[in-house]
Design a protein around this motif. Structure first.
Motif, PDB file in Angstrom:
ATOM      1  N   SER A   1      27.119  76.289  32.168  1.00 59.10           N
ATOM      2  CA  SER A   1      25.808  75.622  32.256  1.00 59.10           C
ATOM      3  C   SER A   1      25.937  74.113  32.381  1.00 59.10           C
ATOM      4  CB  SER A   1      24.986  75.944  31.015  1.00 59.10           C
ATOM      5  OG  SER A   1      25.589  75.373  29.857  1.00 59.10           O
ATOM      6  N   GLY A   2      27.123  73.581  32.131  1.00 59.23           N
ATOM      7  CA  GLY A   2      27.314  72.139  32.196  1.00 59.23           C
ATOM      8  C   GLY A   2      27.081  71.438  30.876  1.00 59.23           C
ATOM      9  N   ALA A   3      26.754  72.187  29.815  1.00 57.43           N
ATOM     10  CA  ALA A   3      26.567  71.569  28.497  1.00 57.43           C
ATOM     11  C   ALA A   3      27.924  71.345  27.848  1.00 57.43           C
ATOM     12  CB  ALA A   3      25.707  72.467  27.615  1.00 57.43           C
TER      13      ALA A   3
ATOM     14  N   GLN B   1      34.279  57.185  35.541  1.00 55.55           N
ATOM     15  CA  GLN B   1      33.101  57.261  34.679  1.00 55.55           C
ATOM     16  C   GLN B   1      33.182  58.361  33.629  1.00 55.55           C
ATOM     17  OE1 GLN B   1      29.466  57.313  36.897  1.00 55.55           O
ATOM     18  NE2 GLN B   1      29.926  55.449  38.028  1.00 55.55           N
ATOM     19  N   GLY B   2      34.328  59.015  33.472  1.00 56.24           N
ATOM     20  CA  GLY B   2      34.472  59.986  32.404  1.00 56.24           C
ATOM     21  C   GLY B   2      33.572  61.193  32.528  1.00 56.24           C
ATOM     22  N   ARG B   3      33.245  61.577  33.759  1.00 58.83           N
ATOM     23  CA  ARG B   3      32.364  62.726  33.974  1.00 58.83           C
ATOM     24  C   ARG B   3      33.164  63.908  34.524  1.00 58.83           C
ATOM     25  NH1 ARG B   3      27.715  60.239  37.709  1.00 58.83           N
ATOM     26  NH2 ARG B   3      29.564  59.844  38.973  1.00 58.83           N
ATOM     27  N   ILE B   4      32.543  65.076  34.525  1.00 58.44           N
ATOM     28  CA  ILE B   4      33.101  66.259  35.176  1.00 58.44           C
ATOM     29  C   ILE B   4      32.243  66.570  36.394  1.00 58.44           C
ATOM     30  CG2 ILE B   4      33.559  68.731  34.970  1.00 58.44           C
ATOM     31  CD1 ILE B   4      34.136  68.277  32.027  1.00 58.44           C
ATOM     32  N   GLY B   5      32.880  66.777  37.528  1.00 56.02           N
ATOM     33  CA  GLY B   5      32.168  67.097  38.759  1.00 56.02           C
ATOM     34  C   GLY B   5      32.657  68.395  39.349  1.00 56.02           C
ATOM     35  N   GLU B   6      32.057  68.778  40.455  1.00 55.46           N
ATOM     36  CA  GLU B   6      32.432  70.020  41.131  1.00 55.46           C
ATOM     37  C   GLU B   6      32.728  69.727  42.598  1.00 55.46           C
ATOM     38  OE1 GLU B   6      30.611  74.428  42.350  1.00 55.46           O
ATOM     39  OE2 GLU B   6      29.471  73.089  41.009  1.00 55.46           O
ATOM     40  N   LEU B   7      33.888  70.193  43.084  1.00 49.18           N
ATOM     41  CA  LEU B   7      34.194  70.105  44.500  1.00 49.18           C
ATOM     42  C   LEU B   7      33.424  71.204  45.223  1.00 49.18           C
ATOM     43  CD1 LEU B   7      38.084  69.585  44.651  1.00 49.18           C
ATOM     44  CD2 LEU B   7      36.288  67.868  44.885  1.00 49.18           C
ATOM     45  N   ASP B   8      32.692  70.826  46.251  1.00 53.05           N
ATOM     46  CA  ASP B   8      31.876  71.762  47.000  1.00 53.05           C
ATOM     47  C   ASP B   8      32.006  71.451  48.482  1.00 53.05           C
ATOM     48  OD1 ASP B   8      29.962  73.361  48.128  1.00 53.05           O
ATOM     49  OD2 ASP B   8      28.316  72.711  46.834  1.00 53.05           O
ATOM     50  N   LEU B   9      32.544  72.391  49.250  1.00 53.31           N
ATOM     51  CA  LEU B   9      32.756  72.154  50.667  1.00 53.31           C
ATOM     52  C   LEU B   9      31.467  71.963  51.449  1.00 53.31           C
ATOM     53  CD1 LEU B   9      35.618  74.708  51.445  1.00 53.31           C
ATOM     54  CD2 LEU B   9      35.800  72.243  51.110  1.00 53.31           C
ATOM     55  N   ASP B  10      30.331  72.390  50.880  1.00 51.52           N
ATOM     56  CA  ASP B  10      29.046  72.277  51.564  1.00 51.52           C
ATOM     57  C   ASP B  10      28.282  70.999  51.198  1.00 51.52           C
ATOM     58  OD1 ASP B  10      29.418  74.721  52.859  1.00 51.52           O
ATOM     59  OD2 ASP B  10      28.725  75.799  51.082  1.00 51.52           O
ATOM     60  N   THR B  11      28.861  70.175  50.306  1.00 49.82           N
ATOM     61  CA  THR B  11      28.217  68.925  49.897  1.00 49.82           C
ATOM     62  C   THR B  11      29.051  67.748  50.375  1.00 49.82           C
ATOM     63  OG1 THR B  11      27.326  70.005  47.939  1.00 49.82           O
ATOM     64  CG2 THR B  11      27.333  67.595  47.947  1.00 49.82           C
TER      65      THR B  11
ATOM     66  N   TYR C   1      35.424  79.463  35.967  1.00 49.16           N
ATOM     67  CA  TYR C   1      34.015  79.878  36.075  1.00 49.16           C
ATOM     68  C   TYR C   1      33.562  79.996  37.525  1.00 49.16           C
ATOM     69  CZ  TYR C   1      34.333  77.995  31.330  1.00 49.16           C
ATOM     70  OH  TYR C   1      34.738  77.695  30.054  1.00 49.16           O
ATOM     71  N   GLY C   2      34.506  80.275  38.421  1.00 48.83           N
ATOM     72  CA  GLY C   2      34.159  80.373  39.828  1.00 48.83           C
ATOM     73  C   GLY C   2      33.841  79.045  40.474  1.00 48.83           C
ATOM     74  N   LYS C   3      34.271  77.947  39.834  1.00 45.96           N
ATOM     75  CA  LYS C   3      33.999  76.606  40.348  1.00 45.96           C
ATOM     76  C   LYS C   3      35.292  75.791  40.423  1.00 45.96           C
ATOM     77  CE  LYS C   3      29.439  76.418  38.062  1.00 45.96           C
ATOM     78  NZ  LYS C   3      28.598  76.327  39.255  1.00 45.96           N
ATOM     79  N   HIS C   4      35.316  74.810  41.333  1.00 52.51           N
ATOM     80  CA  HIS C   4      36.393  73.834  41.400  1.00 52.51           C
ATOM     81  C   HIS C   4      35.926  72.599  40.623  1.00 52.51           C
ATOM     82  CE1 HIS C   4      38.558  76.138  44.439  1.00 52.51           C
ATOM     83  NE2 HIS C   4      37.428  76.252  45.131  1.00 52.51           N
ATOM     84  N   LEU C   5      36.295  72.519  39.337  1.00 56.72           N
ATOM     85  CA  LEU C   5      35.840  71.415  38.492  1.00 56.72           C
ATOM     86  C   LEU C   5      36.873  70.302  38.451  1.00 56.72           C
ATOM     87  CD1 LEU C   5      34.202  73.293  35.473  1.00 56.72           C
ATOM     88  CD2 LEU C   5      33.152  72.487  37.612  1.00 56.72           C
ATOM     89  N   VAL C   6      36.393  69.052  38.455  1.00 53.01           N
ATOM     90  CA  VAL C   6      37.295  67.905  38.503  1.00 53.01           C
ATOM     91  C   VAL C   6      36.855  66.846  37.490  1.00 53.01           C
ATOM     92  CG1 VAL C   6      37.904  68.236  40.921  1.00 53.01           C
ATOM     93  CG2 VAL C   6      35.926  66.829  40.354  1.00 53.01           C
ATOM     94  N   GLY C   7      37.839  66.086  37.003  1.00 51.80           N
ATOM     95  CA  GLY C   7      37.554  64.939  36.157  1.00 51.80           C
ATOM     96  C   GLY C   7      37.305  63.712  37.014  1.00 51.80           C
ATOM     97  N   ASP C   8      36.570  62.756  36.464  1.00 54.29           N
ATOM     98  CA  ASP C   8      36.234  61.523  37.160  1.00 54.29           C
ATOM     99  C   ASP C   8      36.994  60.376  36.495  1.00 54.29           C
ATOM    100  OD1 ASP C   8      35.086  59.188  38.144  1.00 54.29           O
ATOM    101  OD2 ASP C   8      33.062  60.008  38.196  1.00 54.29           O
ATOM    102  N   ALA C   9      37.872  59.716  37.263  1.00 57.79           N
ATOM    103  CA  ALA C   9      38.719  58.663  36.703  1.00 57.79           C
ATOM    104  C   ALA C   9      37.941  57.415  36.319  1.00 57.79           C
ATOM    105  CB  ALA C   9      39.806  58.292  37.709  1.00 57.79           C
TER     106      ALA C   9
END
Length: 271
Positions: free
Chosen positions: A1-3, A260-270, A250-258
């Motif tokens: 859920s991203g929480a 801003q300390g966030r977690i993002g998702e790699l998405d080929l359609d974005t 979780y079926g996602k490509h999750l990445v750290g952000d060098a």
């Protein structure tokens, strides 16, 4: 859920940490940052390793019930008690004796323990010796070291790393095979430091990509194992790719952000 749920706080705010998990009855996650170590489990939460025999470690690996650490700034590595990362025995240390260089990193791959030094690399196996279980494999000695502890990554059934000579290698058996190009090596030669480089693999659409980022040099070079070609990546308003870490979960490509300390998702359609 991203929480998000906070599991505790360690001392490190800058630079990568190294992590490994064991198979204890209550599974332990071990974290080291070059100075201290911590253990997290669901029974005790996050606790600092307080055993007086624990030494500063840049990297931690797991194999056959043991956490394995490099002893930072020395030619030694050491292990935890069996399935207990909080317990270290003073005699459970070993020297990488093939050469007098310092151990940069330890890495477990295919149940072999790779001990990367500044100039050379040795490979060990678990012999079951009661005094110290890990012994060097005869002939498994590489005349190449590691230039950045966090540049080591494994995929395609082998290891990849940045050598001490600013050349990128993959292991073919116990032989280092050069995969970097003269152009990339010239870019690395110009950098004031490469020791902070870090790497990880991302697999997308059948392609395995080895991502090697140089924060000081402000470059990200990516090697496509499928084609053998390299390319460069960068992010908007930055000279290198802002992705600092990766996991397929979780079926996602999750990445750290060098940045801003966030977690993002790699998405080929974005984008």
């Amino acid at each position: 859920s991203g929480a998000e749920t906070s599991l505790g706080t360690i001392n490190t705010f800058v630079s990568p940490v190294s992590m490994a998990v064991n198979r204890a009855a209550v599974q332990e996650l071990c974290i080291v940052d070059g100075t201290d170590g911590w253990i997290y489990d669901t029974s005790n939460g996050l606790v600092k390793i307080s055993d007086g025999d624990f030494k500063s470690a840049d990297t931690v690996a797991f194999q056959d019930g043991y956490f394995i650490f490099n002893y930072a700034g020395t030619s030694q590595f050491f292990i935890s008690a069996l399935n207990d990362g909080t317990s270290i025995t003073a005699t459970d240390f070993a020297d990488a004796e093939g050469s007098p260089d310092k151990v940069v990193a330890v890495y477990s791959n295919h149940r072999e323990l790779w001990v990367f030094g500044e100039e050379t690399t040795e490979v060990y196996f678990n012999s079951g010796n009661l005094d110290f279980p890990f012994e060097r494999i005869s002939g498994a000695y590489l005349e190449r070291g590691c230039g950045a502890a966090h540049s080591i990554a494994d995929d395609d059934n082998t290891l990849f790393w940045l050598g001490e000579d600013k050349i990128v290698y993959r292991a073919v058996g116990y032989t280092p095979q050069r995969i970097s190009t003269h152009a990339i090596e010239e870019e690395m030669r110009k950098m004031s430091s490469v020791s902070d480089a870090f790497a990880f693999f991302v697999t997308i659409e059948g392609h395995k990509f080895y991502h090697l980022t140089f924060p000081t040099g402000e470059k990200t070079f990516v090697y496509d194992v499928s084609t053998g070609f390299w390319h460069e990546r960068e992010s908007l308003d930055a000279r290198y790719w802002r992705v600092s870490s990766y996991v397929d979960v979780y079926g996602k490509h999750l990445v750290g952000d060098a940045f801003q300390g966030r977690i993002g998702e790699l998405d080929l359609d974005t984008f």
